[in-house]
Structures are given as structure tokens and as C-alpha cells.
Enzyme design. Structure first.
Site, PDB file in Angstrom:
ATOM      1  N   ILE A  12      38.609  37.174  34.882  1.00  0.00           N
ATOM      2  CA  ILE A  12      39.591  37.280  33.800  1.00  0.00           C
ATOM      3  C   ILE A  12      40.918  36.101  33.960  1.00  0.00           C
ATOM      4  CG2 ILE A  12      41.662  38.998  32.860  1.00  0.00           C
ATOM      5  CD1 ILE A  12      40.150  41.336  33.021  1.00  0.00           C
ATOM      6  N   LEU A  33      38.826  33.310  47.241  1.00  0.00           N
ATOM      7  CA  LEU A  33      37.422  32.982  45.950  1.00  0.00           C
ATOM      8  C   LEU A  33      36.382  34.339  46.887  1.00  0.00           C
ATOM      9  CD1 LEU A  33      37.226  29.380  46.665  1.00  0.00           C
ATOM     10  CD2 LEU A  33      38.282  30.576  44.290  1.00  0.00           C
ATOM     11  N   GLN A  75      41.794  44.165  44.654  1.00  0.00           N
ATOM     12  CA  GLN A  75      40.015  44.514  44.446  1.00  0.00           C
ATOM     13  C   GLN A  75      39.716  45.418  42.974  1.00  0.00           C
ATOM     14  OE1 GLN A  75      37.221  46.426  44.986  1.00  0.00           O
ATOM     15  NE2 GLN A  75      39.042  48.406  45.132  1.00  0.00           N
ATOM     16  N   TYR A 141      41.493  53.270  43.507  1.00  0.00           N
ATOM     17  CA  TYR A 141      41.898  51.915  42.694  1.00  0.00           C
ATOM     18  C   TYR A 141      42.389  52.744  41.124  1.00  0.00           C
ATOM     19  CZ  TYR A 141      40.731  49.033  39.261  1.00  0.00           C
ATOM     20  OH  TYR A 141      41.280  47.244  37.876  1.00  0.00           O
ATOM     21  N   ILE A 199      21.131  53.451  34.161  1.00  0.00           N
ATOM     22  CA  ILE A 199      22.542  53.613  33.134  1.00  0.00           C
ATOM     23  C   ILE A 199      22.842  55.025  34.191  1.00  0.00           C
ATOM     24  CG2 ILE A 199      23.508  55.430  31.742  1.00  0.00           C
ATOM     25  CD1 ILE A 199      21.453  54.308  28.991  1.00  0.00           C
TER      26      ILE A 199
END
Length: 302
Positions: A12, A33, A75, A141, A199
Site C-alpha cells: 500500500i 524491508l 505488523q 492486531y 478456502i
């Protein structure tokens, strides 16, 4: 305007850097990186290979003296955050506070922050989720991304650093790597190589897929806002993983059937974001529908 973009070598972030430069801004990229790539970085940008947790970060700020910080280093894997919440918090919370301290010490005027509309709301009480939806993340997260939103409010109150928060839905497009957040890129890579596609769960779970160039444009528009607020950045449309699989299968002429794995803990079943506040605050709305975006992404991967 001089803008420092953390994570600017990533999926992004690199698209945002391109758009900033295209619109005449000077861009500094800070990226360790770990997931980003040098080849993603616009040749007109200045790259510092540095972790946002590093003590040396302040020296970059002192040297470059940016007006605005666009914060995308993170992260980003929900599953990794569940397995290692300490590392998740170290990067996403501690790293962000280190960054905000650098902003405070070097008179940065504003921070644009990439948050997660897909992770902070938790299992939705109603759909689509607007910005007033209760914050109840199901993963470390999601919790870490929201913790930084609260820190931004503190740094404005205490140090007058303005902020604009963009809560992304599921972003996809060229330069995306695989991994938990990149179901589109995983499917495309597997199908183009004629390998098995899996899936998780029954495939009926839904996501709100938004094209990366629309996300980059939201960051550009956020530069000119004088408000401190958080807005959702998504298509505002639900797509099931099975439906996504079918669309990519047609585009890649893939012949195999899908296969199934157990569902992943900590992931929401259905999510779609209400995006009208972004229209109101920064005159943003998505311009690239899923069909067109998938076509562009498949072409890039080919």
C-alpha cells in the site's frame, strides 16, 4: 510539502508514495524491508532502511524535517498477532509511539495513520459498520491498531500534532504479496501456476475489497483536511470468499476446484464498511469496482 512515509516500500505504502510524488510532493520513505521491497520505491523518493522502533529514527527526522508523516509500517498479519501478541504490540504500538515521539521532537504538523476497519470493530453488531460501531477487536492486531488511534488523540491533546485516521477494509491490487491479508493475491498466484487453492472455513464469510489506488487517493485527499477524525475506507460492498474465488477463476481460466481448510480463529465472519463519512470529510469515494480491480491485478501478476 515534504512527507515521510513509513512502510513506503510495501504494497500500500509504495502506491501512496507514487501518488504523492505525482502530485508534486517531496517524499521520504522509511522501511525496514521486512516485507517491503526496494524495487517498489519510486526513484524520486529518498529511502532510509530503518525500523520504526529504532533509536536512530529521530536522526532521520532531524535531517529531513518532514511536514507530515503518513504511517503505514506495521505488523499486519492477524494470525501472527494471535501467535505472538508481544511482537505485534512491539511493532504496532511501541514502534508507533517511537514515531510519534519523533514527530513531537521535530515539529511535525500532522500524521495520517493507516488503521483497520476490518479488524478493530470485531464481529459486527450491524452492517455496514460505520465509525460509531463499538470497538471490540477479536485479535491482538485489531487491538494494537486501535491503541495507536488513542495515542494519536493523546499526542494532539498534549502536543498539538494533528491526525487523520483511515480505517481500511481489505485492500488488494498490484504489488500485493501473499499472506493472511492477501487472499486476492494468493488466489491469483496459485491459479496462474495451476496449483491448488484453499478456502478457510465454508467460504461464505464476506469481506469488503477496496482497490489499492483508491486507498492511495484517500491518503492524498487526507493531506488537505484540517480535522482530527477517523473514516472508513472501503467499497461498501460485501463479497464472499467463494464469490471472489469464482471471479478470479474466470479471469485466470483456472480449471481446478476449490479445496477447504478449517476456519481461522480471530477472524470475523462478515464485514462491510459504511464509507459515507469519507465522502463528507475528504470528498473520497471508491472509483474502481471489484471486477475492474481484479482484472488490473491479474494483468499485473501475469
Amino acid at each position: 510539502m515534504k512527507i515521510l512515509v513509513t512502510g513506503g516500500a510495501g504494497f500500500i505504502g509504495s502506491h501512496i508514495v507514487d501518488l504523492f510524488i505525482e502530485n508534486g510532493h517531496e517524499v521520504i520513505v522509511v522501511d525496514n524491508l521486512s516485507t517491503g521491497k526496494k524495487k517498489n520505491v519510486n526513484k524520486k523518493a529518498t529511502l532510509y532502511i530503518k525500523d520504526i522502533r529504532s533509536e536512530g529514527l529521530n536522526q532521520i527526522f532531524k535531517q529531513e524535517n518532514p511536514d507530515v508523516v503518513c504511517h503505514h509500517a506495521a505488523q499486519i498479519n492477524v494470525r501472527d498477532s494471535i501467535e505472538n501478541p508481544v511482537f505485534d504490540a512491539d511493532v504496532n504500538v511501541k514502534g508507533s509511539i517511537n514515531l510519534l515521539e519523533c514527530c513531537k521532537n521535530n515539529n511535525v504538523k500532522k500524521v495520517i495513520y493507516a488503521s483497520s476497519g476490518g479488524a478493530i470493530y470485531g464481529e459486527p453488531k450491524y452492517l455496514p459498520c460505520d465509525e460509531k460501531h463499538p470497538i471490540k477487536p477479536l485479535s491482538p492486531y485489531g487491538a494494537s491498531k486501535y491503541a495507536v488511534e488513542l495515542m494519536l488523540n493523546y499526542y494532539f491533546t498534549a502536543h498539538k500534532i494533528k491526525y487523520f485516521i483511515l480505517r481500511y477494509s481489505n485492500v488488494y491490487g498490484p504489488r500485493q504479496k501473499g499472506g493472511e491479508a492477501g487472499v486476492v493475491s494468493i488466489f491469483i498466484k496459485q491459479m496462474l501456476k495451476d496449483k491448488k487453492c484453499f478456502i478457510n472455513g465454508d467460504g461464505k464469510q464476506t469481506r469488503d475489497f477496496v482497490f489499492v489506488k483508491d486507498v492511495a487517493r484517500a491518503n492524498l485527499l487526507a493531506l488537505s483536511s484540517n480535522e482530527n477524525c477517523a473514516v472508513n475506507i472501503g467499497m461498501g460492498k460485501q463479497t464472499s470468499i467463494l464469490n471472489l474465488f469464482t471471479q478470479i477463476k474466470e479471469l485466470t481460466k483456472y480449471k481446478k476446484k476449490e479445496e477447504y481448510k478449517p476456519e481461522i480463529k480471530g477472524e470475523v465472519k462478515k464485514i462491510v464498511l459504511e464509507n459515507s463519512l469519507a465522502k463528507e470529510k475528504i470528498n473520497w469515494e471508491p472509483s474502481i469496482n471489484l471486477k475492474t480491480g481484479l482484472e488490473k491485478t491479474v494483468e499485473w501478476f501475469k
